[in-house]
Enzyme design. Structure first.
Site, PDB file in Angstrom:
ATOM      1  N   GLN A  40       0.804  -1.226   0.000  1.00  0.00           N
ATOM      2  CA  GLN A  40       0.000   0.000   0.000  1.00  0.00           C
ATOM      3  C   GLN A  40       0.834   1.271   0.000  1.00  0.00           C
ATOM      4  O   GLN A  40       0.334   2.331  -0.362  1.00  0.00           O
ATOM      5  CB  GLN A  40      -0.962   0.002   1.196  1.00  0.00           C
ATOM      6  CG  GLN A  40      -1.996  -1.109   1.108  1.00  0.00           C
ATOM      7  CD  GLN A  40      -2.999  -1.075   2.247  1.00  0.00           C
ATOM      8  OE1 GLN A  40      -2.789  -1.705   3.270  1.00  0.00           O
ATOM      9  NE2 GLN A  40      -4.085  -0.335   2.091  1.00  0.00           N
ATOM     10  N   ARG A  97       3.626  -0.283  13.105  1.00  0.00           N
ATOM     11  CA  ARG A  97       3.290  -1.584  12.502  1.00  0.00           C
ATOM     12  C   ARG A  97       3.470  -1.497  10.994  1.00  0.00           C
ATOM     13  O   ARG A  97       2.835  -0.675  10.333  1.00  0.00           O
ATOM     14  CB  ARG A  97       1.856  -1.987  12.854  1.00  0.00           C
ATOM     15  CG  ARG A  97       1.432  -3.269  12.152  1.00  0.00           C
ATOM     16  CD  ARG A  97       0.064  -3.769  12.607  1.00  0.00           C
ATOM     17  NE  ARG A  97      -0.290  -4.926  11.819  1.00  0.00           N
ATOM     18  CZ  ARG A  97      -1.350  -5.014  11.021  1.00  0.00           C
ATOM     19  NH1 ARG A  97      -2.223  -4.022  10.948  1.00  0.00           N
ATOM     20  NH2 ARG A  97      -1.567  -6.087  10.304  1.00  0.00           N
ATOM     21  N   HIS A 142       0.752  -9.269   4.507  1.00  0.00           N
ATOM     22  CA  HIS A 142      -0.379  -8.355   4.341  1.00  0.00           C
ATOM     23  C   HIS A 142      -0.832  -8.460   2.877  1.00  0.00           C
ATOM     24  O   HIS A 142      -0.706  -7.506   2.112  1.00  0.00           O
ATOM     25  CB  HIS A 142      -0.009  -6.933   4.746  1.00  0.00           C
ATOM     26  CG  HIS A 142      -1.189  -6.058   5.092  1.00  0.00           C
ATOM     27  ND1 HIS A 142      -1.325  -5.410   6.313  1.00  0.00           N
ATOM     28  CD2 HIS A 142      -2.292  -5.726   4.384  1.00  0.00           C
ATOM     29  CE1 HIS A 142      -2.456  -4.710   6.316  1.00  0.00           C
ATOM     30  NE2 HIS A 142      -3.060  -4.875   5.155  1.00  0.00           N
ATOM     31  N   GLU A 189      -5.487 -10.198   8.617  1.00  0.00           N
ATOM     32  CA  GLU A 189      -6.846 -10.397   8.115  1.00  0.00           C
ATOM     33  C   GLU A 189      -6.961 -11.553   7.130  1.00  0.00           C
ATOM     34  O   GLU A 189      -7.289 -11.355   5.954  1.00  0.00           O
ATOM     35  CB  GLU A 189      -7.368  -9.106   7.479  1.00  0.00           C
ATOM     36  CG  GLU A 189      -7.345  -7.914   8.426  1.00  0.00           C
ATOM     37  CD  GLU A 189      -8.041  -6.698   7.845  1.00  0.00           C
ATOM     38  OE1 GLU A 189      -8.394  -6.708   6.659  1.00  0.00           O
ATOM     39  OE2 GLU A 189      -8.243  -5.725   8.610  1.00  0.00           O
ATOM     40  N   ASN A 328      -8.154  -6.125  14.107  1.00  0.00           N
ATOM     41  CA  ASN A 328      -8.428  -4.938  13.289  1.00  0.00           C
ATOM     42  C   ASN A 328      -9.924  -4.675  13.353  1.00  0.00           C
ATOM     43  O   ASN A 328     -10.723  -5.551  12.997  1.00  0.00           O
ATOM     44  CB  ASN A 328      -8.026  -5.160  11.827  1.00  0.00           C
ATOM     45  CG  ASN A 328      -6.513  -5.198  11.647  1.00  0.00           C
ATOM     46  OD1 ASN A 328      -5.762  -4.986  12.612  1.00  0.00           O
ATOM     47  ND2 ASN A 328      -6.071  -5.449  10.428  1.00  0.00           N
ATOM     48  N   TYR A 330     -13.070  -1.698  12.736  1.00  0.00           N
ATOM     49  CA  TYR A 330     -13.434  -0.388  12.179  1.00  0.00           C
ATOM     50  C   TYR A 330     -14.878   0.019  12.437  1.00  0.00           C
ATOM     51  O   TYR A 330     -15.171   1.211  12.529  1.00  0.00           O
ATOM     52  CB  TYR A 330     -13.227  -0.392  10.651  1.00  0.00           C
ATOM     53  CG  TYR A 330     -11.774  -0.398  10.225  1.00  0.00           C
ATOM     54  CD1 TYR A 330     -11.045  -1.584  10.141  1.00  0.00           C
ATOM     55  CD2 TYR A 330     -11.128   0.795   9.894  1.00  0.00           C
ATOM     56  CE1 TYR A 330      -9.723  -1.592   9.740  1.00  0.00           C
ATOM     57  CE2 TYR A 330      -9.794   0.798   9.493  1.00  0.00           C
ATOM     58  CZ  TYR A 330      -9.098  -0.389   9.426  1.00  0.00           C
ATOM     59  OH  TYR A 330      -7.785  -0.386   9.035  1.00  0.00           O
ATOM     60  N   TRP A 449      -4.890   3.099  11.826  1.00  0.00           N
ATOM     61  CA  TRP A 449      -4.754   2.887  10.391  1.00  0.00           C
ATOM     62  C   TRP A 449      -5.229   4.164   9.727  1.00  0.00           C
ATOM     63  O   TRP A 449      -6.389   4.504   9.864  1.00  0.00           O
ATOM     64  CB  TRP A 449      -5.582   1.699   9.890  1.00  0.00           C
ATOM     65  CG  TRP A 449      -5.322   1.513   8.424  1.00  0.00           C
ATOM     66  CD1 TRP A 449      -5.990   2.107   7.382  1.00  0.00           C
ATOM     67  CD2 TRP A 449      -4.273   0.732   7.834  1.00  0.00           C
ATOM     68  NE1 TRP A 449      -5.415   1.748   6.181  1.00  0.00           N
ATOM     69  CE2 TRP A 449      -4.374   0.905   6.432  1.00  0.00           C
ATOM     70  CE3 TRP A 449      -3.262  -0.090   8.358  1.00  0.00           C
ATOM     71  CZ2 TRP A 449      -3.491   0.270   5.551  1.00  0.00           C
ATOM     72  CZ3 TRP A 449      -2.403  -0.698   7.474  1.00  0.00           C
ATOM     73  CH2 TRP A 449      -2.519  -0.524   6.090  1.00  0.00           C
ATOM     74  N   TRP A 457      -6.145  -0.690  -2.007  1.00  0.00           N
ATOM     75  CA  TRP A 457      -6.499  -1.939  -2.687  1.00  0.00           C
ATOM     76  C   TRP A 457      -7.436  -1.679  -3.869  1.00  0.00           C
ATOM     77  O   TRP A 457      -7.146  -0.827  -4.695  1.00  0.00           O
ATOM     78  CB  TRP A 457      -7.071  -2.955  -1.676  1.00  0.00           C
ATOM     79  CG  TRP A 457      -6.149  -3.160  -0.502  1.00  0.00           C
ATOM     80  CD1 TRP A 457      -6.357  -2.760   0.784  1.00  0.00           C
ATOM     81  CD2 TRP A 457      -4.841  -3.776  -0.498  1.00  0.00           C
ATOM     82  NE1 TRP A 457      -5.283  -3.110   1.583  1.00  0.00           N
ATOM     83  CE2 TRP A 457      -4.350  -3.727   0.824  1.00  0.00           C
ATOM     84  CE3 TRP A 457      -4.034  -4.387  -1.479  1.00  0.00           C
ATOM     85  CZ2 TRP A 457      -3.097  -4.252   1.193  1.00  0.00           C
ATOM     86  CZ3 TRP A 457      -2.792  -4.907  -1.111  1.00  0.00           C
ATOM     87  CH2 TRP A 457      -2.341  -4.842   0.207  1.00  0.00           C
ATOM     88  N   PHE A 465      -7.195   7.019   4.255  1.00  0.00           N
ATOM     89  CA  PHE A 465      -7.298   6.631   5.665  1.00  0.00           C
ATOM     90  C   PHE A 465      -6.163   7.241   6.506  1.00  0.00           C
ATOM     91  O   PHE A 465      -6.028   6.936   7.685  1.00  0.00           O
ATOM     92  CB  PHE A 465      -7.239   5.101   5.812  1.00  0.00           C
ATOM     93  CG  PHE A 465      -8.563   4.407   5.581  1.00  0.00           C
ATOM     94  CD1 PHE A 465      -9.036   4.177   4.297  1.00  0.00           C
ATOM     95  CD2 PHE A 465      -9.343   3.994   6.651  1.00  0.00           C
ATOM     96  CE1 PHE A 465     -10.257   3.543   4.080  1.00  0.00           C
ATOM     97  CE2 PHE A 465     -10.559   3.352   6.453  1.00  0.00           C
ATOM     98  CZ  PHE A 465     -11.016   3.125   5.168  1.00  0.00           C
TER      99      PHE A 465
HETATM  100  C1  GBH Z   1      -8.147  -3.110   6.510  1.00  0.00           C
HETATM  101  O1  GBH Z   1      -9.180  -4.040   6.388  1.00  0.00           O
HETATM  102  C2  GBH Z   1      -6.888  -3.569   5.793  1.00  0.00           C
HETATM  103  O2  GBH Z   1      -6.088  -4.363   6.633  1.00  0.00           O
HETATM  104  C3  GBH Z   1      -6.053  -2.406   5.287  1.00  0.00           C
HETATM  105  O3  GBH Z   1      -5.060  -2.879   4.432  1.00  0.00           O
HETATM  106  C4  GBH Z   1      -6.947  -1.383   4.628  1.00  0.00           C
HETATM  107  O4  GBH Z   1      -6.222  -0.329   4.082  1.00  0.00           O
HETATM  108  C5  GBH Z   1      -7.917  -0.877   5.672  1.00  0.00           C
HETATM  109  O5  GBH Z   1      -8.706  -1.938   6.081  1.00  0.00           O
HETATM  110  C6  GBH Z   1      -8.882   0.191   5.192  1.00  0.00           C
HETATM  111  O6  GBH Z   1      -9.805  -0.335   4.290  1.00  0.00           O
HETATM  112  O7  GBH Z   1     -17.782  -4.039   0.859  1.00  0.00           O
HETATM  113  O8  GBH Z   1     -17.574  -6.460   0.893  1.00  0.00           O
HETATM  114  O9  GBH Z   1     -15.808  -5.122  -0.004  1.00  0.00           O
HETATM  115  C7  GBH Z   1     -10.385  -3.669   7.035  1.00  0.00           C
HETATM  116  C8  GBH Z   1     -11.451  -4.754   6.984  1.00  0.00           C
HETATM  117  C9  GBH Z   1     -12.881  -5.981   5.569  1.00  0.00           C
HETATM  118  C10 GBH Z   1     -12.982  -3.624   5.535  1.00  0.00           C
HETATM  119  C11 GBH Z   1     -13.566  -6.030   4.231  1.00  0.00           C
HETATM  120  C12 GBH Z   1     -13.653  -3.632   4.192  1.00  0.00           C
HETATM  121  C13 GBH Z   1     -14.876  -4.866   2.620  1.00  0.00           C
HETATM  122  C14 GBH Z   1     -16.313  -5.114   2.593  1.00  0.00           C
HETATM  123  N1  GBH Z   1     -12.111  -4.752   5.691  1.00  0.00           N
HETATM  124  N2  GBH Z   1     -14.398  -4.856   4.010  1.00  0.00           N
HETATM  125  S1  GBH Z   1     -16.913  -5.185   0.969  1.00  0.00           S
END
Ligand code: GBH
Length: 493
Positions: A40, A97, A142, A189, A328, A330, A449, A457, A465
């Site tokens: 990233q 990290r 990762h 994750e 992790n 959110y 984060w 991604w 973020f």
């Molecule tokens: C993190 O995942 C990652 O570890 C990190 O690399 C990333 O930059 C950060 O989040 C911010 O996004 O709508 O079905 O696609 C967080 C957990 C799980 C959040 C999957 C987003 C996608 C749901 N993620 N989710 S979907």
């Protein structure tokens, strides 16, 4: 009597400090950090002998990422180590990290071809951090599997190859960097690698039943990938415990991701749905790691689609005890029992819950920029309680943070004045503090984060973020946002 007076005094004092200085109480040795991941931020995708990973291939496949964005350059962190560490020093950050790009060390993913320039690079980075008083927490994986392992062996679908090659790679990292790195995270994750990579194909390697060019099997493959990852984690932990922990004196664990699933109503079936969601999301990985097998509810629901651990694999899982739980977290959603039976037979059908961010027409919290991210600080307190009640182990919140509504479209001056993010971080840290002080949950650290805006991604560069702004159009210039200043203040206090 004296005790009562003492406690009252303590209580009054803490209320005063809390409201006056907007301080949030944390234990003295609490770890405050920020987090990033190699693909990233690093860029330099083809430099110094780095081999390609599944994310290089995926991001270069038309139609897979927003505006076709790739991590070729990203934040150019690879060339800006000194500058970025200086920004950390300015903030008073003591913990960072980061992740290592596997294919920088092993361009084919295999130990027969070690790329010394890759080792040199991470030696340099770790030395700069340590010299500046910053302790690295290092994630081994990762999401950036060396492409060759995917092409040649089927990547995470091949259990034996995964265990062998991840084990070799982990061993190389402990041997090369373990004199200075005292905290290791095997996987970031694994849920995302398994579900986003093999069920809906929105992340690399982009496999699913109807995906192109990687046609997979959305029903079987996510369970297989998860199984290999869990066992690869165990191999790495066992290697660390056997060969390095005693002499190096560090710790090792895995990072898992989950929203909190709040029962939509107090009906028993919704309470059950909430519990089921947590077990499918976190228990899928954490139960094998901490208890030696998948959650019984997953076995009941998924039957033989869920792989089984052999006797010797179970022994391995039980021997390879993780030192902490990396979480992790959110956001939070409401969870309820499904009203009708699904015709599907995949992981989500087995989980068998409905989720929503609304109740009686009211949202659960304010939505951030990403549609999955609602601001619900109280969910953080509940999820760490759930984790501790089930696993009784020390927790690091290895990621928490948000993007700000429309941040990418705001003019620079407004984007760096990110009061939305400040209040998110304040709310979540406060909730975690309550979990520590009032519920006695052993949360030992917290990582925002992210340290800076980066390659998000499949969303490319459109989601931000970071607590530092990165101006991609202006030579990737970094600027501290209001949130970086706020966090620096908090750390100081
Ligand atoms: C993190 O995942 C990652 O570890 C990190 O690399 C990333 O930059 C950060 O989040 C911010 O996004 O709508 O079905 O696609 C967080 C957990 C799980 C959040 C999957 C987003 C996608 C749901 N993620 N989710 S979907």
């Amino acid at each position: 009597m004296r005790l009562v007076i003492f406690c009252t005094l303590l209580f009054v004092l803490s209320v005063i400090t809390f409201t006056r200085g907007h301080k949030i109480p944390f234990p003295k040795d609490f770890v405050f950090g920020t987090a990033t991941a190699a693909y990233q931020i690093e860029g330099a995708a083809k430099e110094d002998g780095r081999g390609p990973s599944i994310w290089d291939e995926f991001s270069h496949t038309p139609g897979k990422t927003f505006q076709g964005a790739t991590g070729d350059v990203a934040c150019d962190h690879y060339h800006r180590l000194e500058e970025d560490v200086k920004l950390m020093v300015d903030m008073g950050i003591k913990y960072y990290r980061m992740s290592i790009s596997w294919s920088r060390l092993l361009p084919n993913g295999t130990i027969d071809n070690i790329n010394q320039r890759g080792i040199d690079h991470y030696n340099k980075e770790i030395d700069i951090l340590v010299k500046n008083g910053i302790k690295p927490f290092v994630t081994l994986y990762h999401w950036d599997l060396p492409l060759n392992l995917h092409k040649k062996y089927g990547g995470w679908l091949n259990k034996d190859a995964s265990m062998k090659h991840f084990g070799d790679y982990a061993d190389l990292c402990f041997k090369s960097f373990g004199d200075r790195v005292k905290n290791w995270i095997t996987f970031n994750e694994a849920w995302c690698s398994s579900v986003l990579g093999y069920l809906n194909g929105v992340h690399a390697p982009g496999r699913c039943t109807n995906c192109k060019p990687e046609q997979g099997d959305s029903i079987k493959e996510p369970y297989l990938a998860a199984h290999s990852i869990i066992l690869s984690h165990a191999v790495a932990v066992e290697t660390y415990k056997k060969r390095y922990q005693q002499s190096q004196g560090g710790f090792i664990g895995m990072t898992m991701n989950s929203d909190w699933g709040e029962p939509l109503t107090d009906k028993p079936e919704d309470q059950d749905a909430s519990e089921r969601m947590m077990e499918f999301q976190l228990g899928w990985f954490a139960d094998p790691i901490f208890k030696g097998d998948y959650p019984p509810v997953m076995r009941r629901q998924a039957g033989s689609l869920l792989p089984t651990f052999t006797y010797s694999e179970k022994q391995l899982l039980l021997r390879a005890k993780s030192d902490f739980f990396g979480l992790n977290h959110y956001s939070t959603a409401y969870v309820s029992a499904r009203s009708s039976v699904s015709n599907d037979n995949d992981y989500f059908a087995h989980m068998n819950v409905s989720t929503t961010h609304e109740k009686d027409g009211k949202p659960i919290g304010v939505m951030a920029d990403s549609p999955w991210l609602y601001v619900v600080p109280w969910g953080a307190r509940r999820i760490v309680n759930w984790v501790y009640n089930r696993y009784r182990i020390k927790i690091y919140v290895t990621e928490n943070g948000c993007d700000v509504p429309n941040e990418d479209k705001l003019p620079f001056d407004q984007a760096i004045n990110d009061t939305f993010r400040v209040s998110y971080l304040h709310g979540y840290l406060n909730a975690i503090s309550e979990a520590i002080q009032q519920d006695n949950v052993p949360v030992a650290g917290y990582f925002v984060w992210s340290f800076m805006d980066n390659y998000e991604w499949a969303d490319g560069y459109a989601k931000r973020f970071g607590i530092h702004y990165v101006d991609y159009a202006k030579n990737n210039t970094r600027t501290a946002k209001a949130s970086a200043k706020w966090y620096a203040e908090l750390i100081k206090q």
